[in-house]
Write a protein that holds these residues in place. Sequence first.
Motif, mmCIF file in Angstrom:
data_model
loop_
_atom_site.group_PDB
_atom_site.id
_atom_site.type_symbol
_atom_site.label_atom_id
_atom_site.label_comp_id
_atom_site.label_asym_id
_atom_site.label_seq_id
_atom_site.Cartn_x
_atom_site.Cartn_y
_atom_site.Cartn_z
ATOM 1 N N LEU A 1 42.110 24.421 42.907
ATOM 2 C CA LEU A 1 42.050 25.143 44.123
ATOM 3 C C LEU A 1 42.008 26.612 43.805
ATOM 4 O O LEU A 1 41.191 27.287 44.438
ATOM 5 C CB LEU A 1 43.564 25.047 44.705
ATOM 6 C CG LEU A 1 43.594 25.523 46.163
ATOM 7 C CD1 LEU A 1 42.852 24.899 47.275
ATOM 8 C CD2 LEU A 1 45.195 25.036 46.462
ATOM 9 N N LEU A 2 42.548 27.036 42.809
ATOM 10 C CA LEU A 2 42.214 28.473 42.227
ATOM 11 C C LEU A 2 40.496 28.721 42.052
ATOM 12 O O LEU A 2 40.092 29.759 42.419
ATOM 13 C CB LEU A 2 42.758 28.767 40.954
ATOM 14 C CG LEU A 2 44.441 28.906 40.994
ATOM 15 C CD1 LEU A 2 44.953 29.097 39.628
ATOM 16 C CD2 LEU A 2 44.710 30.191 41.785
ATOM 17 N N LEU B 1 37.265 27.753 35.550
ATOM 18 C CA LEU B 1 37.321 29.131 35.239
ATOM 19 C C LEU B 1 35.925 29.643 35.259
ATOM 20 O O LEU B 1 35.649 30.749 35.648
ATOM 21 C CB LEU B 1 38.041 29.134 33.820
ATOM 22 C CG LEU B 1 38.042 30.514 33.238
ATOM 23 C CD1 LEU B 1 39.118 31.536 33.999
ATOM 24 C CD2 LEU B 1 38.660 30.582 31.986
ATOM 25 N N ILE B 2 34.933 29.015 34.944
ATOM 26 C CA ILE B 2 33.596 29.364 34.830
ATOM 27 C C ILE B 2 33.237 29.676 36.209
ATOM 28 O O ILE B 2 32.785 30.986 36.542
ATOM 29 C CB ILE B 2 32.444 28.231 34.395
ATOM 30 C CG1 ILE B 2 32.741 28.003 32.824
ATOM 31 C CG2 ILE B 2 31.184 28.688 34.692
ATOM 32 C CD1 ILE B 2 32.056 27.172 32.212
ATOM 33 N N PRO B 3 33.365 29.041 37.447
ATOM 34 C CA PRO B 3 32.800 29.626 38.846
ATOM 35 C C PRO B 3 33.785 30.791 38.953
ATOM 36 O O PRO B 3 33.427 31.719 39.599
ATOM 37 C CB PRO B 3 33.214 28.454 39.723
ATOM 38 C CG PRO B 3 33.972 27.500 38.942
ATOM 39 C CD PRO B 3 33.974 27.788 37.468
ATOM 40 N N THR B 4 35.006 30.944 38.467
ATOM 41 C CA THR B 4 35.805 31.885 38.981
ATOM 42 C C THR B 4 35.243 33.347 38.255
ATOM 43 O O THR B 4 35.377 34.540 38.890
ATOM 44 C CB THR B 4 37.217 31.734 38.491
ATOM 45 O OG1 THR B 4 38.028 30.757 39.103
ATOM 46 C CG2 THR B 4 38.335 33.110 38.680
ATOM 47 N N ILE B 5 34.876 33.279 36.898
ATOM 48 C CA ILE B 5 34.276 34.216 36.160
ATOM 49 C C ILE B 5 32.964 34.550 36.841
ATOM 50 O O ILE B 5 32.783 35.841 37.040
ATOM 51 C CB ILE B 5 34.229 33.910 34.764
ATOM 52 C CG1 ILE B 5 35.502 33.554 34.007
ATOM 53 C CG2 ILE B 5 33.273 34.972 33.900
ATOM 54 C CD1 ILE B 5 35.302 33.280 32.497
ATOM 55 N N PHE C 1 37.758 20.502 30.120
ATOM 56 C CA PHE C 1 37.028 20.185 31.235
ATOM 57 C C PHE C 1 37.424 20.964 32.555
ATOM 58 O O PHE C 1 36.931 21.434 33.348
ATOM 59 C CB PHE C 1 36.745 18.855 31.533
ATOM 60 C CG PHE C 1 35.824 18.416 32.525
ATOM 61 C CD1 PHE C 1 34.464 18.529 32.777
ATOM 62 C CD2 PHE C 1 36.667 17.861 33.747
ATOM 63 C CE1 PHE C 1 33.792 18.327 33.859
ATOM 64 C CE2 PHE C 1 35.825 17.653 34.862
ATOM 65 C CZ PHE C 1 34.508 17.706 34.932
ATOM 66 N N VAL C 2 38.813 20.702 32.572
ATOM 67 C CA VAL C 2 39.486 21.150 33.791
ATOM 68 C C VAL C 2 39.765 22.670 33.867
ATOM 69 O O VAL C 2 39.335 23.261 34.892
ATOM 70 C CB VAL C 2 41.027 20.406 33.809
ATOM 71 C CG1 VAL C 2 42.029 21.167 34.874
ATOM 72 C CG2 VAL C 2 40.900 19.051 33.934
#
Length: 314
Positions: A114-115, A211-215, A205-206
């Motif tokens: 969700l984040l 985190l990658i789309p967040t960055i 993986f989780v």
Amino acid sequence: MLGNHSSATEFYLLGFPGSRELHHILFAIFFFFYSVTLMGNTVIIVIVCVDRRLQSPMYFFLGHLSALEILVTTIVVPVMLWGLLLPGMQTISLAACVTQLFLYLSLGTTEFTLLGAMAVDRYVAVCNPLRYDIIMNSRTCIWVVIMSWVFGFLFQIWPVYATFQLTFCKSNVVNNFFCDRGQLLKLSCNSTLFIEFILFLMAVFVLFGSLIPTIISYSYIISTILKIPSASGRKKAFSTCASHFTCVVIGYGSCLFLYVKPKQTQAADYNRVVSLMVSVVTPFLNPFIFTLRNDKVIEALRDGAKHWCQLFRN
């Protein structure tokens, strides 16, 4: 304690070291944290549901995030508080241990998913505002939330199943205040190298998968904000992301230290401290993060308080 060739039907949670006086102090502190967490996150859920000014994807996701925080802390903290009041170690059945670990990991996975979705939402809002209502429509938001919950629970079925297929013959004393997977693996007389490696890959993986789309999202967001000519415009644009960014830093920081390590059987004191951050401190801080830095939420809270005061006066 267990014999050399038997498996546990119940576990003993060692909890916190120290005297009874220290346990009573810890009980008061954690009870305060838990109470504020419940009240703060419940207030956020209520105002998101009833206030029309907060009927947008950002606050829709925030309501679900608050619900997740309530559930995560409720799975762990009441058991921990009860253990602080009891003398000696606390007994927990095998079924209760399986349930606690599964819910704890599933809800945590859902929260990180969700984040990541909230980061993409902020990217669309800042970088593509004219198409925001089209892209982040109500149907899209509902599907994102449903998929986050479903993925979180399905993803953790095998790790929990594999953990409890091990034979726990060394001991049945878990050196933590809840059924911590790392400490459970320590109790097994089976070789855990393979399962620890798989669990490490799944944690990577989780966490990095969200985190990658967040960055990437925040890279575009920062680049877009810096191009805004006026200082007030930059401040307004950044304020819409500041709360989520702070939550991301705290949440990912704690869990990267706890789960993304090849050796899951980390030192007990290390696991205990980081677990407190994940299950107690972060849920406690999130209501403050999302209210103190958000003018719309503050305004909704102020109006809600005035409305309740008028009702009591009448």
